[in-house]
Scaffold this motif. Structure first.
Motif, PDB file in Angstrom:
ATOM      1  N   PRO A   1       7.204  45.142  17.302  1.00 27.09           N
ATOM      2  CA  PRO A   1       7.570  43.757  16.981  1.00 27.09           C
ATOM      3  C   PRO A   1       6.814  42.700  17.785  1.00 27.09           C
ATOM      4  CG  PRO A   1       9.527  45.122  17.110  1.00 27.09           C
ATOM      5  CD  PRO A   1       8.387  45.975  17.574  1.00 27.09           C
ATOM      6  N   ALA A   2       6.619  42.940  19.081  1.00 26.85           N
ATOM      7  CA  ALA A   2       5.930  41.939  19.916  1.00 26.85           C
ATOM      8  C   ALA A   2       4.487  41.742  19.472  1.00 26.85           C
ATOM      9  CB  ALA A   2       5.987  42.348  21.386  1.00 26.85           C
ATOM     10  N   ILE A   3       3.799  42.842  19.220  1.00 29.49           N
ATOM     11  CA  ILE A   3       2.407  42.764  18.777  1.00 29.49           C
ATOM     12  C   ILE A   3       2.340  42.108  17.402  1.00 29.49           C
ATOM     13  CG2 ILE A   3       0.440  44.152  18.003  1.00 29.49           C
ATOM     14  CD1 ILE A   3       1.040  46.076  20.283  1.00 29.49           C
ATOM     15  N   LEU A   4       3.233  42.499  16.523  1.00 28.19           N
ATOM     16  CA  LEU A   4       3.242  41.929  15.175  1.00 28.19           C
ATOM     17  C   LEU A   4       3.492  40.422  15.220  1.00 28.19           C
ATOM     18  CD1 LEU A   4       3.043  42.721  12.190  1.00 28.19           C
ATOM     19  CD2 LEU A   4       5.520  43.034  12.198  1.00 28.19           C
ATOM     20  N   ASN A   5       4.434  39.997  16.048  1.00 31.03           N
ATOM     21  CA  ASN A   5       4.738  38.575  16.163  1.00 31.03           C
ATOM     22  C   ASN A   5       3.557  37.806  16.742  1.00 31.03           C
ATOM     23  OD1 ASN A   5       6.669  36.285  16.138  1.00 31.03           O
ATOM     24  ND2 ASN A   5       6.420  36.404  18.352  1.00 31.03           N
ATOM     25  N   THR A   6       2.885  38.402  17.729  1.00 33.75           N
ATOM     26  CA  THR A   6       1.731  37.743  18.351  1.00 33.75           C
ATOM     27  C   THR A   6       0.572  37.600  17.370  1.00 33.75           C
ATOM     28  OG1 THR A   6       2.350  38.630  20.516  1.00 33.75           O
ATOM     29  CG2 THR A   6       0.078  37.871  20.254  1.00 33.75           C
ATOM     30  N   ILE A   7       0.292  38.660  16.629  1.00 34.98           N
ATOM     31  CA  ILE A   7      -0.779  38.606  15.637  1.00 34.98           C
ATOM     32  C   ILE A   7      -0.467  37.556  14.574  1.00 34.98           C
ATOM     33  CG2 ILE A   7      -1.919  39.892  13.785  1.00 34.98           C
ATOM     34  CD1 ILE A   7      -1.675  42.394  15.495  1.00 34.98           C
ATOM     35  N   ARG A   8       0.774  37.508  14.159  1.00 36.63           N
ATOM     36  CA  ARG A   8       1.179  36.547  13.135  1.00 36.63           C
ATOM     37  C   ARG A   8       0.990  35.112  13.607  1.00 36.63           C
ATOM     38  NH1 ARG A   8       6.046  33.094  12.474  1.00 36.63           N
ATOM     39  NH2 ARG A   8       7.121  34.663  13.706  1.00 36.63           N
ATOM     40  N   ARG A   9       1.410  34.827  14.833  1.00 38.93           N
ATOM     41  CA  ARG A   9       1.265  33.475  15.357  1.00 38.93           C
ATOM     42  C   ARG A   9      -0.205  33.132  15.622  1.00 38.93           C
ATOM     43  NH1 ARG A   9       5.112  30.223  13.729  1.00 38.93           N
ATOM     44  NH2 ARG A   9       7.174  30.586  14.663  1.00 38.93           N
ATOM     45  N   ALA A  10      -0.991  34.089  16.084  1.00 41.47           N
ATOM     46  CA  ALA A  10      -2.412  33.832  16.313  1.00 41.47           C
ATOM     47  C   ALA A  10      -3.135  33.593  14.997  1.00 41.47           C
ATOM     48  CB  ALA A  10      -3.053  35.005  17.059  1.00 41.47           C
ATOM     49  N   ALA A  11      -2.730  34.329  13.957  1.00 39.67           N
ATOM     50  CA  ALA A  11      -3.336  34.131  12.644  1.00 39.67           C
ATOM     51  C   ALA A  11      -2.971  32.765  12.087  1.00 39.67           C
ATOM     52  CB  ALA A  11      -2.883  35.232  11.685  1.00 39.67           C
ATOM     53  N   GLN A  12      -1.746  32.324  12.340  1.00 39.88           N
ATOM     54  CA  GLN A  12      -1.299  31.036  11.820  1.00 39.88           C
ATOM     55  C   GLN A  12      -1.901  29.862  12.602  1.00 39.88           C
ATOM     56  OE1 GLN A  12       2.695  30.018  12.741  1.00 39.88           O
ATOM     57  NE2 GLN A  12       2.701  28.190  11.435  1.00 39.88           N
ATOM     58  N   LEU A  13      -1.876  29.960  13.939  1.00 43.14           N
ATOM     59  CA  LEU A  13      -2.171  28.801  14.787  1.00 43.14           C
ATOM     60  C   LEU A  13      -3.492  28.887  15.542  1.00 43.14           C
ATOM     61  CD1 LEU A  13       1.397  28.519  16.361  1.00 43.14           C
ATOM     62  CD2 LEU A  13       0.481  27.157  14.477  1.00 43.14           C
ATOM     63  N   GLY A  14      -4.032  30.089  15.697  1.00 40.05           N
ATOM     64  CA  GLY A  14      -5.213  30.261  16.529  1.00 40.05           C
ATOM     65  C   GLY A  14      -4.859  30.817  17.894  1.00 40.05           C
ATOM     66  N   PHE A  15      -5.862  31.287  18.597  1.00 41.18           N
ATOM     67  CA  PHE A  15      -5.633  31.986  19.862  1.00 41.18           C
ATOM     68  C   PHE A  15      -5.001  31.092  20.928  1.00 41.18           C
ATOM     69  CE2 PHE A  15      -7.322  33.020  24.126  1.00 41.18           C
ATOM     70  CZ  PHE A  15      -6.658  34.219  24.325  1.00 41.18           C
ATOM     71  N   LYS A  16      -5.547  29.902  21.142  1.00 45.80           N
ATOM     72  CA  LYS A  16      -5.072  29.048  22.235  1.00 45.80           C
ATOM     73  C   LYS A  16      -3.614  28.648  22.066  1.00 45.80           C
ATOM     74  CE  LYS A  16      -9.523  27.115  23.663  1.00 45.80           C
ATOM     75  NZ  LYS A  16     -10.313  25.870  23.862  1.00 45.80           N
ATOM     76  N   GLN A  17      -3.223  28.283  20.849  1.00 48.83           N
ATOM     77  CA  GLN A  17      -1.843  27.864  20.628  1.00 48.83           C
ATOM     78  C   GLN A  17      -0.870  29.028  20.675  1.00 48.83           C
ATOM     79  OE1 GLN A  17      -1.030  25.117  17.457  1.00 48.83           O
ATOM     80  NE2 GLN A  17      -3.012  24.113  17.649  1.00 48.83           N
ATOM     81  N   CYS A  18      -1.408  30.258  20.669  1.00 46.51           N
ATOM     82  CA  CYS A  18      -0.567  31.450  20.733  1.00 46.51           C
ATOM     83  C   CYS A  18      -0.252  31.861  22.175  1.00 46.51           C
ATOM     84  CB  CYS A  18      -1.269  32.598  20.003  1.00 46.51           C
ATOM     85  SG  CYS A  18      -0.293  34.091  19.834  1.00 46.51           S
ATOM     86  N   LEU A  19      -0.854  31.212  23.153  1.00 45.44           N
ATOM     87  CA  LEU A  19      -0.663  31.600  24.555  1.00 45.44           C
ATOM     88  C   LEU A  19       0.804  31.559  24.995  1.00 45.44           C
ATOM     89  CD1 LEU A  19      -3.794  29.979  26.256  1.00 45.44           C
ATOM     90  CD2 LEU A  19      -3.421  32.374  25.621  1.00 45.44           C
ATOM     91  N   PRO A  20       1.627  30.573  24.576  1.00 41.54           N
ATOM     92  CA  PRO A  20       3.048  30.618  24.950  1.00 41.54           C
ATOM     93  C   PRO A  20       3.760  31.876  24.453  1.00 41.54           C
ATOM     94  CG  PRO A  20       2.471  28.423  24.190  1.00 41.54           C
ATOM     95  CD  PRO A  20       1.290  29.297  23.891  1.00 41.54           C
ATOM     96  N   THR A  21       3.356  32.371  23.295  1.00 39.73           N
ATOM     97  CA  THR A  21       3.943  33.605  22.769  1.00 39.73           C
ATOM     98  C   THR A  21       3.632  34.773  23.692  1.00 39.73           C
ATOM     99  OG1 THR A  21       3.830  32.865  20.464  1.00 39.73           O
ATOM    100  CG2 THR A  21       3.857  35.235  20.842  1.00 39.73           C
ATOM    101  N   ILE A  22       2.401  34.862  24.140  1.00 36.43           N
ATOM    102  CA  ILE A  22       1.981  35.953  25.028  1.00 36.43           C
ATOM    103  C   ILE A  22       2.711  35.872  26.363  1.00 36.43           C
ATOM    104  CG2 ILE A  22       0.010  36.958  26.230  1.00 36.43           C
ATOM    105  CD1 ILE A  22      -1.758  35.882  23.947  1.00 36.43           C
ATOM    106  N   ALA A  23       2.766  34.668  26.939  1.00 33.62           N
ATOM    107  CA  ALA A  23       3.428  34.486  28.222  1.00 33.62           C
ATOM    108  C   ALA A  23       4.921  34.779  28.124  1.00 33.62           C
ATOM    109  CB  ALA A  23       3.196  33.064  28.728  1.00 33.62           C
TER     110      ALA A  23
END
Length: 206
Positions: free
Chosen positions: A22-44
């Motif tokens: 689930p964590a990886i899937l959610n991260t990929i989904r947000r990175a695909a939607q918003l881009g890598f930089k905006q996905c950093l809060p998800t990773i943190a």
């Protein structure tokens, strides 16, 4: 804790973390939607959630929950329902793909929303708690202070998670710029939602 025990913990943790969930899937989904930089809060946030769960396990909170049948029932089903909620939301809620045409444009999803989403997903995932509970007794020396050992182990686990999710997010960010369209993103959301519902169903049966 010996170096050999720490190394074994690191290798086992890496194998557990890089396996899609689930964590990886959610991260990929947000990175695909918003881009890598905006996905950093998800990773943190995922690392923060894993840290909370890890220290709770190390200091016996998780053991207490596992020892109580009804508390474990509530905790496990909270995770099931949250995964199911995310899955249904991905399938039925339409979301606009943010291709970042303007660097000055505000993000379509706030950092707070991304952080809370990923943090809740991490701390409500019984799989992470079970992993900690299973592996900590094998590597923590009972005759040494638990605090420093827990700090090393949890930091190691979170560092591997950060590296793993950063890699997945970076790859998703690169692919979105070349291949992703709104219709493809919609299809990806539906597939992701179905996978999350599958994770929830599997967790419910265990």
């Amino acid at each position: 804790m010996s170096f050999e025990a720490w190394l074994a913990f690191t290798l086992i943790s890496a194998a557990n973390i890089i396996t899609p969930g689930p964590a990886i899937l959610n991260t990929i989904r947000r990175a695909a939607q918003l881009g890598f930089k905006q996905c950093l809060p998800t990773i943190a946030a995922n690392a923060a959630g894993l840290a909370v769960a890890g220290f709770a396990c190390a200091f016996g909170v998780a053991a207490f929950v596992l020892a109580s049948e009804w508390l474990w029932f509530l905790f496990r089903w909270a995770g099931v329902h949250y995964l199911a909620y995310l899955g249904l939301r991905l399938i039925f809620v339409r979301e606009t793909l943010d291709l970042g045409q303007s660097a000055s444009a505000p993000p379509s999803v706030s950092a707070r929303t991304l952080f809370l989403e990923a943090f809740t997903l991490a701390v409500s995932n019984p799989k992470a708690v079970l992993f900690y509970v299973a592996i900590f007794p094998q590597v923590i020396q009972p005759d040494a202070p638990a605090g420093p050992q827990a700090l090393v182990l949890v930091s190691t686990y979170c560092a591997i998670s950060l590296a793993s999710l950063t890699t997945y997010a970076a790859l998703a960010g690169v692919l979105r710029a070349r291949f992703l369209t709104q219709s493809r993103y919609r299809g990806f959301r539906i597939l992701s939602g179905m996978l999350l519902l599958g994770f929830a169903g599997k967790l419910a049966k265990e």
